[in-house]
Motif scaffolding. Structure first.
Motif, PDB file in Angstrom:
ATOM      1  N   PRO A   1      27.992  25.506  54.602  1.00  0.00           N
ATOM      2  CA  PRO A   1      28.995  24.861  55.147  1.00  0.00           C
ATOM      3  C   PRO A   1      30.112  24.921  53.548  1.00  0.00           C
ATOM      4  N   GLY A   2      29.993  25.126  53.089  1.00  0.00           N
ATOM      5  CA  GLY A   2      31.152  25.333  51.581  1.00  0.00           C
ATOM      6  C   GLY A   2      32.153  25.492  52.193  1.00  0.00           C
ATOM      7  N   LEU A   3      33.009  24.248  53.063  1.00  0.00           N
ATOM      8  CA  LEU A   3      33.927  24.633  54.152  1.00  0.00           C
ATOM      9  C   LEU A   3      35.026  25.177  53.156  1.00  0.00           C
ATOM     10  N   ALA A   4      35.313  24.532  51.657  1.00  0.00           N
ATOM     11  CA  ALA A   4      36.327  24.442  51.073  1.00  0.00           C
ATOM     12  C   ALA A   4      36.529  25.576  50.157  1.00  0.00           C
ATOM     13  N   GLY A   5      34.451  26.336  49.852  1.00  0.00           N
ATOM     14  CA  GLY A   5      35.412  27.301  49.400  1.00  0.00           C
ATOM     15  C   GLY A   5      36.083  28.609  50.477  1.00  0.00           C
ATOM     16  N   LEU A   6      35.262  28.733  51.293  1.00  0.00           N
ATOM     17  CA  LEU A   6      35.914  29.485  52.848  1.00  0.00           C
ATOM     18  C   LEU A   6      36.627  29.222  53.408  1.00  0.00           C
ATOM     19  N   PHE A   7      37.622  28.293  53.401  1.00  0.00           N
ATOM     20  CA  PHE A   7      38.704  27.958  53.711  1.00  0.00           C
ATOM     21  C   PHE A   7      39.697  28.832  52.664  1.00  0.00           C
ATOM     22  N   ALA A   8      39.554  28.257  51.111  1.00  0.00           N
ATOM     23  CA  ALA A   8      40.006  28.593  50.206  1.00  0.00           C
ATOM     24  C   ALA A   8      40.160  30.476  50.102  1.00  0.00           C
ATOM     25  N   LYS A   9      39.563  30.854  50.834  1.00  0.00           N
ATOM     26  CA  LYS A   9      39.411  32.627  50.304  1.00  0.00           C
ATOM     27  C   LYS A   9      40.164  32.977  51.024  1.00  0.00           C
ATOM     28  N   VAL A  10      40.074  32.211  52.654  1.00  0.00           N
ATOM     29  CA  VAL A  10      40.912  32.818  54.276  1.00  0.00           C
ATOM     30  C   VAL A  10      42.721  32.698  53.821  1.00  0.00           C
ATOM     31  N   THR A  11      42.428  31.611  53.074  1.00  0.00           N
ATOM     32  CA  THR A  11      43.721  31.320  52.601  1.00  0.00           C
ATOM     33  C   THR A  11      45.057  32.568  51.494  1.00  0.00           C
ATOM     34  N   VAL A  12      43.811  32.887  50.857  1.00  0.00           N
ATOM     35  CA  VAL A  12      44.213  33.559  49.887  1.00  0.00           C
ATOM     36  C   VAL A  12      43.880  34.961  50.455  1.00  0.00           C
ATOM     37  N   VAL A  13      43.089  35.643  51.408  1.00  0.00           N
ATOM     38  CA  VAL A  13      43.819  37.311  52.163  1.00  0.00           C
ATOM     39  C   VAL A  13      45.122  36.603  52.762  1.00  0.00           C
ATOM     40  N   ARG A  14      45.016  35.951  53.466  1.00  0.00           N
ATOM     41  CA  ARG A  14      46.054  35.466  54.636  1.00  0.00           C
ATOM     42  C   ARG A  14      47.427  35.667  54.060  1.00  0.00           C
ATOM     43  N   ALA A  15      47.571  35.306  52.636  1.00  0.00           N
ATOM     44  CA  ALA A  15      48.344  34.823  52.202  1.00  0.00           C
ATOM     45  C   ALA A  15      48.661  36.450  51.868  1.00  0.00           C
ATOM     46  N   LEU A  16      47.826  36.942  51.014  1.00  0.00           N
ATOM     47  CA  LEU A  16      47.963  38.692  50.391  1.00  0.00           C
ATOM     48  C   LEU A  16      48.490  39.689  51.685  1.00  0.00           C
ATOM     49  N   LEU A  17      47.789  39.815  53.185  1.00  0.00           N
ATOM     50  CA  LEU A  17      48.189  40.807  53.700  1.00  0.00           C
ATOM     51  C   LEU A  17      48.837  39.707  54.448  1.00  0.00           C
ATOM     52  N   ASP A  18      49.899  38.929  54.584  1.00  0.00           N
ATOM     53  CA  ASP A  18      51.545  38.575  54.614  1.00  0.00           C
ATOM     54  C   ASP A  18      52.560  39.078  53.782  1.00  0.00           C
ATOM     55  N   GLY A  19      52.137  39.686  52.207  1.00  0.00           N
ATOM     56  CA  GLY A  19      53.631  39.955  51.257  1.00  0.00           C
ATOM     57  C   GLY A  19      52.445  41.791  51.492  1.00  0.00           C
ATOM     58  N   GLY A  20      52.170  42.237  52.067  1.00  0.00           N
ATOM     59  CA  GLY A  20      52.421  43.321  52.305  1.00  0.00           C
ATOM     60  C   GLY A  20      50.782  43.825  51.291  1.00  0.00           C
ATOM     61  N   ALA A  21      49.728  43.271  51.429  1.00  0.00           N
ATOM     62  CA  ALA A  21      48.774  43.450  49.750  1.00  0.00           C
ATOM     63  C   ALA A  21      47.803  44.135  50.296  1.00  0.00           C
ATOM     64  N   ALA A  22      47.672  44.227  51.249  1.00  0.00           N
ATOM     65  CA  ALA A  22      46.269  44.595  52.062  1.00  0.00           C
ATOM     66  C   ALA A  22      44.943  44.897  51.204  1.00  0.00           C
ATOM     67  N   TRP A  23      45.159  46.201  50.314  1.00  0.00           N
ATOM     68  CA  TRP A  23      44.240  47.100  49.365  1.00  0.00           C
ATOM     69  C   TRP A  23      43.829  45.590  48.834  1.00  0.00           C
TER      70      TRP A  23
END
Length: 495
Positions: free
Chosen positions: A400-422
């Motif tokens: 239930p630590g949603l703040a940490g979960l959202f933080a990691k999702v945000t980082v991954v989404r920003a990387l995918l949007d920037g083309g850095a899937a690796w």
């Protein structure tokens, strides 16, 4: 030419209050000489500073100390967010320090004064518009911590930690100043936006060897401040030797300040095609080394220190997308910068909650102890252990630590949007590695206690919750609120 500048005192109000808090603490300690009064003044000053940051930042962006279009003080939404978070972290750390201060382990007046001075540096840092203001603010944030780390009376470990921290910080500051001087030699400017404009408009400047050297040296100096690998070795020893509340401040406010300084120069001053590859490598090394070494730690604070190193890698990861052309579009860059700031805010709230939980489970003035010292703590102190466990689960990025979960999702989404899937894949793999040690600590809280184990965490050794309990409760509530309303932080981070 009129050289007299108009000064926007409203924009400077948070800095006035932060610096005024430090002065009032000294005066109160001198004239009243009552620890409670001194602590109360420091606490009210920190709270007032946070409120002022929120009120000033709620309006339009305010600028002052300007020469033409170049301003040294720019107070907008992000500066308000950083200033308010630093002030609230200071308030929380002050609360965690109350049991040790009451026990006379550190002089109250000096302790509160140094915290207030450090807070002032953090408030100024978020609004810095030029390299001089940025570096002075960063050093104002850091300099009092040398003393705070070694302020515990009769502790050799604190003295050693303070010396380590001081030597490394001096090297980092020297490199940062050298990088700034080289940039000035190349461009003739110090304001961040002017530097960014000159390097963007004159490609020949970016091709100069001196520019490459300036960018590299400046990034290395700031990488020391955030304990990014391979410039991280000072952090675990310093955290472990410092008093628990000071270690909490180092891991939260100090790290946030270093990250904001790094973000400021990367976003506004330095060319993205040069900084992107460096930041991508730093992010991968930092999160990987931090997580792998954390797996082997038995001392609690060292484990949190290494996990803090790994968390810095996650924060730097979105900036690594700048290495690719797809990550340098205006939309991708804005998403990357907002993700880095938002993750940093989520991290420091959860980290403060973790240190507050550890402090609540340990005797007053004690260090963090080992993982064995925490075994079975949930059976003796269920609510304290539950809050500590929630913070750890949040840092791991699990519900239930949603703040940490959202933080990691945000980082991954920003990387995918920037083309850095690796790089997003590296973040995901490291998050899985991090689960191992976060869950190991959480499981230890509910594990059976060996019969021969000392009762270091027992009821007789642990202080009454008091102010520490209030800090733990507030930090836990803040983490929960951010988890259910994370877009508020992301919106402010993107301003």
């Amino acid at each position: 030419m009129n050289v007299v500048q108009s000064v926007d005192s409203v924009a400077l109000l948070p800095a006035y209050l932060a610096a005024g808090t430090a002065v009032l603490v000294l005066i109160t300690d001198l004239l009243v000489a009552r620890p409670r009064a001194t602590i109360a003044v420091a606490a009210l000053g920190a709270l007032g500073t946070a409120v002022a940051c929120a009120l000033v930042g709620a309006g339009a962006e305010r600028r002052t100390f300007c020469v033409g279009a170049d301003c040294s003080w720019i107070f907008g939404g992000r500066a308000a967010l950083v200033g308010a978070v630093v002030a609230l972290l200071t308030l929380g750390v002050l609360g965690l320090s109350v049991p040790a201060l009451r026990a006379g382990r550190s002089p109250v007046g000096e302790y509160a004064f140094l915290l207030a001075c450090s807070m002032t540096g953090g408030v100024v840092l978020g609004a810095a518009g030029d390299l001089i203001t940025l570096i002075v603010a960063l050093e104002t944030l850091t300099l009092p911590l040398y003393v705070l780390v070694g302020l515990r009376r009769g502790s050799l470990a604190s003295a050693e930690a303070a010396l380590t921290f001081f030597v490394v910080s001096v090297v980092a500051t020297t490199l940062t100043l050298l990088g700034a001087a080289l940039l000035y030699a190349v461009t003739g400017g110090l304001h961040l936006d002017r530097l960014g404009g000159l390097l963007a408009e004159q490609p020949e400047l970016r091709d100069l060897p001196l520019t490459t050297a300036a960018v590299a040296v400046l990034l290395v100096g700031l990488a020391f401040k955030v304990a990014a690998v391979p410039f991280h070795a000072w952090a675990p020893a310093t955290y472990d030797g410092a008093p628990l509340p000071v270690a909490a401040y180092l891991s939260t406010a100090s790290k946030l300040g270093g990250l904001i300084a790094l973000l400021a120069v990367v976003q506004r001053a330095l060319p993205a095609d040069q900084t992107g590859p460096v930041l991508a490598v730093l992010a991968v090394l930092t999160m990987t080394v931090g997580n792998l070494v954390a797996l082997r730690q038995r001392r609690t604070v060292r484990l949190l220190a290494w996990s803090s190193v790994a968390q810095a890698g996650y924060i730097l990861a979105p900036l690594g997308a700048l290495a690719l052309a797809a990550g340098r579009t205006d939309e991708a860059r804005s998403a990357a910068y907002a993700a880095a700031v938002a993750y940093a805010v989520f991290f420091v709230v959860l980290e403060l909650a973790a240190f507050a939980g550890l402090t609540a489970l340990r005797p007053a003035g004690a260090d963090g102890g080992t993982l064995d010292d925490l075994r079975g703590a949930a059976r003796r102190h269920p609510w304290r252990a539950a809050a500590f466990g929630l913070a750890l689960v949040g840092l791991a990025g699990l519900p239930p630590g949603l703040a940490g979960l959202f933080a990691k999702v945000t980082v991954v989404r920003a990387l995918l949007d920037g083309g850095a899937a690796w790089l997003a894949l590296v973040v995901a793999l490291n998050a899985v590695i991090g689960l191992a040690y976060y869950l190991r600590v959480t499981a230890a809280l509910w594990a059976p206690t060996p019969l021969a184990a000392p009762n270091v965490g027992g009821a007789a050794a642990v202080p009454v919750m008091g102010v520490v309990g209030v800090v733990l409760a507030v930090a836990t509530v803040a983490a929960v609120v951010l988890g259910v309303a994370p877009q508020l932080v992301l919106d402010l981070a993107g301003r």
